[in-house]
Scaffold this active site. Structure first.
Site, PDB file in Angstrom:
ATOM      1  N   GLY A 204       0.838  -1.194   0.000  1.00 51.34           N
ATOM      2  CA  GLY A 204       0.000   0.000   0.000  1.00 51.34           C
ATOM      3  C   GLY A 204       0.872   1.241   0.000  1.00 51.34           C
ATOM      4  O   GLY A 204       2.016   1.203   0.455  1.00 51.34           O
TER       5      GLY A 204
ATOM      6  N   GLU B  34      -3.286   3.108   5.392  1.00 50.72           N
ATOM      7  CA  GLU B  34      -3.020   4.125   4.357  1.00 50.72           C
ATOM      8  C   GLU B  34      -3.826   5.392   4.612  1.00 50.72           C
ATOM      9  O   GLU B  34      -3.334   6.503   4.387  1.00 50.72           O
ATOM     10  CB  GLU B  34      -3.337   3.577   2.958  1.00 50.72           C
ATOM     11  CG  GLU B  34      -2.512   2.368   2.532  1.00 50.72           C
ATOM     12  CD  GLU B  34      -1.028   2.521   2.742  1.00 50.72           C
ATOM     13  OE1 GLU B  34      -0.509   3.642   2.614  1.00 50.72           O
ATOM     14  OE2 GLU B  34      -0.372   1.517   3.064  1.00 50.72           O
TER      15      GLU B  34
HETATM   16 NI    NI Z   1       2.486   3.274   5.572  1.00 52.38          NI
END
Ligand code: NI
Length: 182
Positions: free
Chosen positions: A46, A135
């Site tokens: 991610g 994220e």
């Molecule tokens: Ni990160």
């Protein structure tokens, strides 16, 4: 598409709060392409735009073993986090060399714009739910070690700075998929 430099701790850029994307245009799609290429090259599962220095609310994720299921989220919002909690050993491309167990809701519903600017809402669980929340923290200027105690966070940042001077590449995703099989 281009591989960009990933910003790491202790850079203050990672503490910036990202702003909403107003229009999903070619420039935004091009940034998403750069983010995916940078994430795959790292390798990571991610990446948030701020990790390549762009303070816009965009994240890319791919948790598949074959690395062929890219997900792009623009202006993501968590609608329904579950009350049940899961603990995952998390890492971050911006905090290389550090892995710590972090607790988060194990399921969540996310509302976002896709790369065509279309509004979507989907439910996620397991690793995907963890990565989305990790994220999304980046969009608020939060890195995963901020969830630790002050002492543990300080140790983690020092450990990462030391690791960055002498990095060793490690593919934790392969390890995760192997552990799941055994
Ligand atoms: Ni990160």
């Amino acid at each position: 598409m281009a591989i960009k430099e990933i910003i790491t701790v202790p850079s203050s850029i990672l503490k910036k709060i990202s702003s909403s994307v107003e229009v999903v245009d070619e420039e935004i799609r091009s940034t998403l392409g750069d983010m995916l290429e940078t994430m795959y090259a790292a390798p990571g599962i991610g990446l948030a735009a701020i990790q390549i220095g762009i303070p816009k609310r965009m994240i890319v994720i791919d948790v598949s073993e074959e690395r062929n299921e890219p997900h792009c989220f623009i202006n993501p919002e968590i609608m329904k986090p579950s009350k049940t909690i899961a603990s995952f050993e998390e890492g971050c491309l911006s905090v290389p060399g550090v892995w710590e167990e972090i607790e988060r809701p194990d399921k969540c519903s996310v509302k976002y714009l896709n790369r065509d600017g279309k509004e979507c809402e989907k439910n996620y669980s397991g690793l995907m739910a963890t990565v989305i929340q990790h994220e999304m923290d980046h969009l608020e200027g939060i890195v995963f070690v901020d969830h630790l105690s002050r002492l543990k966070k300080g140790i983690s940042i020092k450990k990462s700075i030391k690791f960055q001077k002498n990095p060793v590449k490690e593919d934790r995703l392969a390890k995760y998929h192997n552990d799941k099989k055994s």
